[in-house]
Design a protein around this motif. Structure first.
Motif: not given
Length: 220
Positions: A94-98
């Motif tokens: 559930p990690v979002r790359a940003s």
């Protein structure tokens, strides 16, 4: 948090003096691992340094020093700020790359275990107006590093798991002899000899995990 504590003074007046300094430091971290709910990017340090001086007479002094530092650094090998493929972005959930990402999702704990220690003995001997100094020392360093290479918590055919481990053991021995000329003269000089011997033993291992097998490679 960091705490330092020191204590020193005369054990036997004019003959024995001693001191000890300790250090404790810890930080939980500022990055969350979604795989297990733990915080990373922190550290835990503790160490001590002791010094003992023995002066049997006005012309002779022995100085003994010992130090020890143990460090555990829990740092990730990178927080993903951009995903170049949709497949990797899905695997990262559930990690979002940003650019403001402060989370990881890995099944291997990336961290460093480090121990640094040393001993030394110094003799200062007054020979008239000259001073003869002998320093014998040993230093040891043990370091183990673990790193998650794939940065993911699951293993698939498209994204196999990789994990690295490196072990280092280092020992250094040295001997120094020097003779110092009288102080306050027009010409002052120091002459001497120095010898050092160091030896290290390094081993590196990479583990590749696929859905059907586990392979390990070792390099010295």
């Amino acid at each position: 948090s960091r705490t330092r504590f020191g204590l020193g003074g005369s054990l036997i007046p004019d003959t024995w003096k001693g001191s000890i300094t300790t250090l404790f430091g810890s930080y939980d971290g500022n990055v969350d691992n979604e795989h297990n709910g733990q915080e990373v990017n922190g550290y835990n340090h503790k160490g001590a340094r002791g010094k003992l001086e023995f002066t049997p007479d006005a012309d002779l002094k022995f100085t003994f020093i010992a130090d020890y530092m143990q460090s555990h650094d829990d740092a990730p090998n990178g927080v993903v700020s951009e995903s170049l493929t949709p497949a990797f972005a899905n695997a990262l959930n559930p990690v979002r790359a940003s650019s403001d990402n402060r989370k990881i999702n890995t099944d291997t704990r990336t961290h460093v275990e480090d121990i640094n220690k040393g001993l030394s003995g110094q003799l200062d001997w007054s020979l008239g107006n000259y001073t003869l100094t002998s320093i014998t020392a040993w230093r040891g360093w043990d370091n183990t590093q673990y790193q998650d290479g794939d940065r993911l918590s699951t293993v698939t055919a498209a994204f196999p798991g990789t994990a690295d481990r490196g072990d280092l053991a280092f020992d250094q021995y040295s001997q120094e002899l020097r003779l110092a000329s009288p102080k306050g003269e027009f010409l002052e000089y120091v002459g001497g000899l120095f010898y050092m011997h160091g030896k290290d033993d390094e081993t590196y291992q990479r583990t590749l995990t696929t859905p059907t097998s586990v392979n390990r490679g070792v390099a010295d």
